[in-house]
Design a protein around this motif. Structure first.
Motif, PDB file in Angstrom:
ATOM      1  N   TRP A 218      38.101  28.929  43.307  1.00  0.00           N
ATOM      2  CA  TRP A 218      39.115  29.991  43.381  1.00  0.00           C
ATOM      3  C   TRP A 218      38.842  30.896  44.585  1.00  0.00           C
ATOM      4  CZ3 TRP A 218      40.012  35.131  43.724  1.00  0.00           C
ATOM      5  CH2 TRP A 218      41.249  35.628  43.314  1.00  0.00           C
ATOM      6  N   ASN A 219      37.601  31.319  44.726  1.00  0.00           N
ATOM      7  CA  ASN A 219      37.245  32.221  45.831  1.00  0.00           C
ATOM      8  C   ASN A 219      37.384  31.549  47.192  1.00  0.00           C
ATOM      9  OD1 ASN A 219      36.553  34.618  44.373  1.00  0.00           O
ATOM     10  ND2 ASN A 219      34.667  33.637  43.708  1.00  0.00           N
ATOM     11  N   THR A 220      37.057  30.263  47.258  1.00  0.00           N
ATOM     12  CA  THR A 220      37.157  29.540  48.533  1.00  0.00           C
ATOM     13  C   THR A 220      38.606  29.396  48.965  1.00  0.00           C
ATOM     14  OG1 THR A 220      35.108  28.331  48.047  1.00  0.00           O
ATOM     15  CG2 THR A 220      36.553  27.402  49.736  1.00  0.00           C
ATOM     16  N   GLY A 221      39.501  29.118  48.013  1.00  0.00           N
ATOM     17  CA  GLY A 221      40.923  29.061  48.349  1.00  0.00           C
ATOM     18  C   GLY A 221      41.438  30.393  48.841  1.00  0.00           C
ATOM     19  N   ALA A 222      41.005  31.471  48.184  1.00  0.00           N
ATOM     20  CA  ALA A 222      41.419  32.812  48.610  1.00  0.00           C
ATOM     21  C   ALA A 222      40.927  33.105  50.024  1.00  0.00           C
ATOM     22  CB  ALA A 222      40.882  33.849  47.623  1.00  0.00           C
ATOM     23  N   ASN A 256      50.229  36.123  46.962  1.00  0.00           N
ATOM     24  CA  ASN A 256      50.750  36.853  45.811  1.00  0.00           C
ATOM     25  C   ASN A 256      49.675  37.034  44.738  1.00  0.00           C
ATOM     26  OD1 ASN A 256      53.372  37.121  46.825  1.00  0.00           O
ATOM     27  ND2 ASN A 256      54.067  35.216  45.892  1.00  0.00           N
ATOM     28  N   THR A 257      48.852  36.005  44.561  1.00  0.00           N
ATOM     29  CA  THR A 257      47.835  35.990  43.504  1.00  0.00           C
ATOM     30  C   THR A 257      46.629  36.854  43.850  1.00  0.00           C
ATOM     31  OG1 THR A 257      48.489  33.755  42.853  1.00  0.00           O
ATOM     32  CG2 THR A 257      46.292  34.469  42.199  1.00  0.00           C
ATOM     33  N   VAL A 258      46.258  36.885  45.126  1.00  0.00           N
ATOM     34  CA  VAL A 258      44.998  37.513  45.533  1.00  0.00           C
ATOM     35  C   VAL A 258      45.213  38.882  46.162  1.00  0.00           C
ATOM     36  CG1 VAL A 258      42.918  37.251  46.946  1.00  0.00           C
ATOM     37  CG2 VAL A 258      43.983  35.235  45.901  1.00  0.00           C
ATOM     38  N   PHE A 259      46.174  38.993  47.069  1.00  0.00           N
ATOM     39  CA  PHE A 259      46.315  40.207  47.872  1.00  0.00           C
ATOM     40  C   PHE A 259      47.544  41.040  47.519  1.00  0.00           C
ATOM     41  CE2 PHE A 259      44.227  36.912  50.498  1.00  0.00           C
ATOM     42  CZ  PHE A 259      42.992  37.517  50.636  1.00  0.00           C
ATOM     43  N   THR A 556      41.927  39.438  37.345  1.00  0.00           N
ATOM     44  CA  THR A 556      42.947  40.439  37.619  1.00  0.00           C
ATOM     45  C   THR A 556      44.109  39.794  38.351  1.00  0.00           C
ATOM     46  OG1 THR A 556      41.751  41.024  39.649  1.00  0.00           O
ATOM     47  CG2 THR A 556      41.349  42.385  37.705  1.00  0.00           C
ATOM     48  N   TYR A 557      45.269  40.437  38.231  1.00  0.00           N
ATOM     49  CA  TYR A 557      46.467  39.934  38.915  1.00  0.00           C
ATOM     50  C   TYR A 557      47.206  41.129  39.504  1.00  0.00           C
ATOM     51  CZ  TYR A 557      50.491  37.021  39.958  1.00  0.00           C
ATOM     52  OH  TYR A 557      51.475  36.314  40.613  1.00  0.00           O
ATOM     53  N   PRO A 558      47.493  41.099  40.832  1.00  0.00           N
ATOM     54  CA  PRO A 558      48.156  42.248  41.471  1.00  0.00           C
ATOM     55  C   PRO A 558      49.662  42.258  41.221  1.00  0.00           C
ATOM     56  CG  PRO A 558      47.658  40.572  43.117  1.00  0.00           C
ATOM     57  CD  PRO A 558      47.099  40.070  41.807  1.00  0.00           C
ATOM     58  N   THR A 559      50.210  43.425  40.912  1.00  0.00           N
ATOM     59  CA  THR A 559      51.647  43.624  40.806  1.00  0.00           C
ATOM     60  C   THR A 559      52.021  44.832  41.659  1.00  0.00           C
ATOM     61  OG1 THR A 559      51.776  45.253  39.013  1.00  0.00           O
ATOM     62  CG2 THR A 559      51.385  42.950  38.373  1.00  0.00           C
ATOM     63  N   PRO A 560      53.305  45.019  41.956  1.00  0.00           N
ATOM     64  CA  PRO A 560      53.706  46.210  42.720  1.00  0.00           C
ATOM     65  C   PRO A 560      53.371  47.523  42.014  1.00  0.00           C
ATOM     66  CG  PRO A 560      55.431  44.548  42.811  1.00  0.00           C
ATOM     67  CD  PRO A 560      54.422  44.061  41.816  1.00  0.00           C
TER      68      PRO A 560
END
Length: 590
Positions: A218-222, A256-259, A556-560
């Motif tokens: 997961w971290n490597t893809g990010a 969208n998933t990470v940043f 965690t998941y970022p939202t507006p």
């Protein structure tokens, strides 16, 4: 009254000075420059990294390479007159010395050289070779191993000053080789540091489970996508360093998933639109114009930026009209370059099946967007055409790429696509790009265990070969007798970088940091952590975890509106206990 006017005068004078100071501080250039300068501020920062280790030296006896370990010290970037703690490279008897450095992780940027006091006080020539692998940094530019200077100069000769600092280079690399070029010269090297250029943005999304291999993937893809978020969103940091719109879809899903929201996405989507007047296809590839539509649907779903979406209306509607014209007897009849990904390119039946499925997916996404943009007639046309096209079911012809798209388009059951095509041979014939859509199909088929095993084996196979970012392409068969990328290749072993690859990524030209390979990052957050967006802007999200063989997962998941915090734990009876903390404005469905 006079006191009041005097006070008001002083207040207005102070306010004017404050505004002038603020305007000066916000200006793009120092006040010495006039308004004729059109300046662009770099969105990135730079850091300087000292080498982690020396992989190789041309001379281990210490006669032509002296005190090389000094170059592993933490640097300052400043030359001085102390004349100590430096390394010396000495060329003599027709031999030129060299050192190969490992900076520990793939980066985007260049090299900083700090020199000491040369006795003859003359510049000296050095050769710099940057490499994503040890073998690439040790290579010659030739037609044998495929090393190139395509798109980024990674093998070049420069002059460095005596008692000075030189900064040069702009490529993707982890390893750097420095050679003294001039005969009968000495080079006193105080520092060799990597210049790391990247966007200084927080990792808002996260994923952690009891399986450390999945966590690393997961971290490597990010990190892979983060490196490609330069001034524009690139496909790869060594090659091609271009905005390829198809590559962008998995990249944007990872962003969208990470940043969360980041300006590089809109900037790159608009760039692709503005340089592609219709009836052209983005990057010359019809599927890539379709990916542009799909990206906008998924971007709006996550970010809910209606103002930005409205800016796309005219181009979007015209593109959808153009796509609907490219059908014949309810079948796709697309011109331009007919392309899904490279591994599927020699299967024209599979490409046709995939393009047909993509047309349906794109028209359905276009219908969604047109309803939002108050274009009901266009939405109806798109929906009607997509429905008619579903009456024709092409043959995937064994293509895992096509089978995945057909399942996602509703042309065949996901269970059938998975069992009869995608799951055959497990991870055989996966691709780093379309592997994401193969994983999505496995999720639709409820084959979470199979998907997790493919992530562990296929993407994890790159980690086993020393990867710190994911690659343009990969085949598990390459690993059977291969040395990892962070070692000199011993006799009798294959070079995982220099001996394999095809199409545009033959041998050392192969990019080892390619954003389209980041699919597991968003997939794990969506299907294992369980986050899916129900209403645009994440106003309503659904959280349904699928732990497979995992005992617990959190993230965690970022939202507006802020970050959603989640933890799932498998209980003794097999049920899952969840703890969810969502910010105000985000409704969570279970």
């Amino acid at each position: 009254m006079k006191n009041y006017l005097a006070f008001l005068s002083l207040f207005l004078y102070a306010l004017a000075n404050d505004l002038a100071a603020q305007e000066m501080s916000d200006s793009k250039l120092p006040p010495i420059f006039d308004n004729s300068y059109d300046a662009q501020k770099d969105s990135r920062i730079r850091q300087y990294l000292s080498p982690k280790r020396i992989v190789w030296m041309s001379d281990r006896s210490g006669t032509s390479v002296v005190d090389a370990s000094n170059l592993l010290r933490k640097g300052t970037g400043q030359a001085n007159l102390v004349h100590k703690d430096f390394a010396k490279l000495i060329s003599k008897d027709g031999e030129t010395p060299g050192i190969l450095f490992d900076f520990g992780k793939e980066i985007q940027g260049g090299i900083q050289i700090v020199t000491d006091q040369a006795a003859d006080q003359r510049p000296v020539r050095i050769r710099i070779r940057l490499g994503e692998s040890v073998s690439e940094a040790m290579s010659e530019i030739d037609t044998i191993q495929g090393a190139t200077n395509d798109h980024a100069m990674r093998d070049f000769v420069i002059q460095v000053p005596w008692l000075g600092v030189m900064q040069v280079g702009n490529s993707g690399f982890r390893f750097a080789r420095i050679d003294l070029v001039d005969a009968d010269r000495e080079l006193e090297l105080k520092e060799v540091r990597a210049i790391f250029e990247y966007r200084d943005i927080p990792y808002l999304g996260s994923f952690k489970s009891n399986d450390e291999r999945l966590n690393t993937i997961w971290n490597t893809g990010a990190y892979t996508v983060h490196l490609n978020m330069q001034e524009y969103l690139w496909d790869g940091i060594k090659r091609d360093r271009l905005v390829w719109v198809g590559d962008m879809h998995p990249e944007v899903m990872t962003i969208n998933t990470v940043f969360g929201k980041n300006e590089v996405v809109a900037k790159s989507l608009d760039h692709a639109r503005d340089i592609t007047p219709l009836p052209g296809w983005m990057n010359g590839i019809s599927a890539y114009s379709m990916w542009w539509v799909l990206i906008h649907r998924d971007l709006y779903k996550n970010q809910g930026d209606l103002e930005y979406l409205r800016n796309q209306r005219r181009y979007l509607v015209a593109l959808l009209d153009q796509l609907m014209e490219k059908t014949k007897d309810n079948k796709e009849d697309l011109d331009g370059t007919r392309f899904l990904d490279w591994p599927s390119s020699e299967n024209p039946k599979g490409v046709h099946a995939g393009l047909h499925a993509m047309m349906i997916m794109t028209l359905e996404a276009g219908a969604e967007l047109c309803l939002i943009l108050d274009e009901p007639a266009e939405a109806t046309r798109c929906k009607t055409m997509a429905t008619q096209m579903k009456m024709y079911v092409p043959d995937a012809n064994g293509s895992k790429q096509a089978a995945a798209l057909m399942a996602l388009a509703g042309l065949m059951p996901a269970e059938k696509a998975n069992a009869e095509v995608i799951a055959v041979g497990d991870c055989e014939r996966f691709s780093t790009f379309y592997g994401y859509y193969m994983l999505q199909t496995k999720a639709q088929a409820k084959d979470y265990t199979g998907a997790l095993n493919c992530i562990r084996n296929y993407w994890g196979g790159m980690l086993d070969m020393g990867a710190t970012t994911f690659w343009e392409d990969f085949d598990l068969a390459w690993t059977k007798n291969a040395a990892p990328i962070d070692e000199l290749v011993p006799d009798g072993k294959d070079d995982i970088h220099g001996d394999f690859g095809a199409y545009c990524y033959k041998k050392l030209r192969h990019s080892l940091c390619h954003g389209w390979a980041s699919g597991p990052t968003s997939w794990l957050s969506e299907h294992v952590l369980g986050v899916s967006v129900v209403e645009p802007g994440c106003k309503v999200i659904r959280i349904q975890p699928n732990l497979g063989d995992l005992q617990w997962v959190e993230g965690t998941y970022p939202t507006p509106m802020g970050v959603v915090k989640i933890r799932h734990e498998k209980q003794a009876d097999g049920s899952v206990k969840s703890k969810i903390d969502a910010p105000k404005g985000v409704k969570v469905l279970r």
